[in-house]
Enzyme design. Structure first.
Site, short mmCIF file in Angstrom:
data_model
loop_
_atom_site.label_atom_id
_atom_site.label_comp_id
_atom_site.label_asym_id
_atom_site.label_seq_id
_atom_site.Cartn_x
_atom_site.Cartn_y
_atom_site.Cartn_z
N SER A 152 0.78 -1.18 0.14
CA SER A 152 -0.03 -0.01 -0.03
C SER A 152 1.09 1.12 0.04
CB SER A 152 -0.97 -0.08 1.03
OG SER A 152 -1.45 1.27 1.46
N TYR A 164 -0.62 -1.56 10.34
CA TYR A 164 -0.71 -1.59 8.79
C TYR A 164 0.20 -1.30 7.90
CZ TYR A 164 -3.27 -1.16 4.21
OH TYR A 164 -3.77 -1.25 2.99
N LYS A 168 2.68 -3.53 5.42
CA LYS A 168 2.76 -3.16 4.18
C LYS A 168 4.27 -2.84 3.85
CE LYS A 168 -1.30 -4.01 2.96
NZ LYS A 168 -1.47 -5.17 2.15
#
Length: 303
Positions: A152, A164, A168
């Site tokens: 991402s 997150y 990533k």
């Protein structure tokens, strides 16, 4: 039905909804036999439902393709292995894995608990590792294969998704490591950073100015799984897809350097670093005010 992936066997995680589903359908439409994996959890990682994987597999079969569903948890080594074993049992080989599965648990870093950190990192980062680990052993023996991790733009950093973002960023390093370690065996590894309307993007509290649909991401994934990509030695790359846009991210490299005459002291660094080595500005810092204003209004412009 096309033939871009004719004869290939591809496993897709998180394939019950959104981008994963679009990728699974596109692979089948281009001739691949597909292992559809989805644990069927909510965006927060709870309430598993195996029916979502079954539904996509049935959709592929109804359209004339071949597919089998696996409702396994990719964050476990056994789960990753079973997905690959399912491909071998049903189709005799595995030519590509696409790791889309993910969850979110949003919290500011200073408030984030271990229970909010661990499952996100486990699903995204370890969930990519478990598939890469199991598939790469088979691909090494085959002398061919393609590994695709999903990252991402948040790998640049995040205000309230450190879990997150960290996962990533880790996926990018994992992909680059796979590309280096498996190159001599004929296996390629790449990462895709999509910008598309999904359950996750709907929660972003600012407008994503370049955003597409899940189906816009699938053609690039199909290409990266193909012999055409391997023949061009497309490996160790990170690509963004946003609607009609495809972009490649830069590889990490030094920008500037300065050298001391002997050893640095803190005072010398303070005197010289700002005007010589300097810094590389964070693009996201420039957008923080806009993000803060949108979050305060509880706006969800991408929903």
């Amino acid at each position: 039905m096309g033939n871009f992936l004719s004869g290939k066997v591809v496993a897709v995680t998180g394939a019950g909804r959104g981008i994963g589903r679009a990728v699974a359908l596109a692979c089948a439409a281009e001739g691949a036999n597909v292992v559809v994996n989805d644990y069927g959890v909510s965006i927060e990682g709870g309430e598993p439902e195996s029916e979502v994987a079954e539904a996509v597999a049935k959709e592929i079969v109804a359209a004339g393709g071949e597919a089998v569903a696996v409702a396994d948890d990719v964050s476990t080594m056994d789960g990753g292995q079973r997905i690959v074993d399912t491909a071998l049992t049903h189709f005799g080989r595995v030519d590509g894995v696409v790791c889309v599965a993910g969850i979110l648990r949003e919290r500011m870093l200073f408030n984030m608990s271990e229970e909010e950190w661990d499952p996100v990192v486990a699903t995204h980062l370890k969930g990519t590792f478990t598939l890469f680990r199991a598939a790469s052993a088979v691909m090494r023996r085959q002398g061919s294969g393609a590994l695709i991790g999903f990252t991402s733009g948040n790998h640049q950093g995040s205000v309230s998704q450190a879990n997150y973002s960290s996962a990533k960023g880790g996926i990018i390093s994992l992909v680059r490591s796979a590309a280096l370690g498996l190159h001599k065996y004929g296996v390629i590894a790449n990462a895709v950073a999509p910008v598309a309307r999904t359950r996750m993007s709907a929660n972003v509290p600012m407008e994503l100015k370049e955003i597409g649909e899940p189906a816009d991401v699938a053609p690039l994934v199909v290409y990266l799984l193909s012999d055409r990509a391997r023949d061009e030695e497309i490996t160790g790359q990170v690509y963004t897809v946003a609607g009609p846009k495809i972009a490649v991210w830069a590889q990490p490299r030094e920008l500037r350097a300065a050298y001391a005459d002997g050893h640095w002291t803190p005072e010398q660094i303070a005197d010289h670093l700002p005007g010589t080595v300097g810094k590389d500005p964070m693009p996201m810092l420039e957008r923080l005010k806009e993000m803060a204003e949108a979050a305060a209004k509880k706006e969800r412009p991408n929903a």
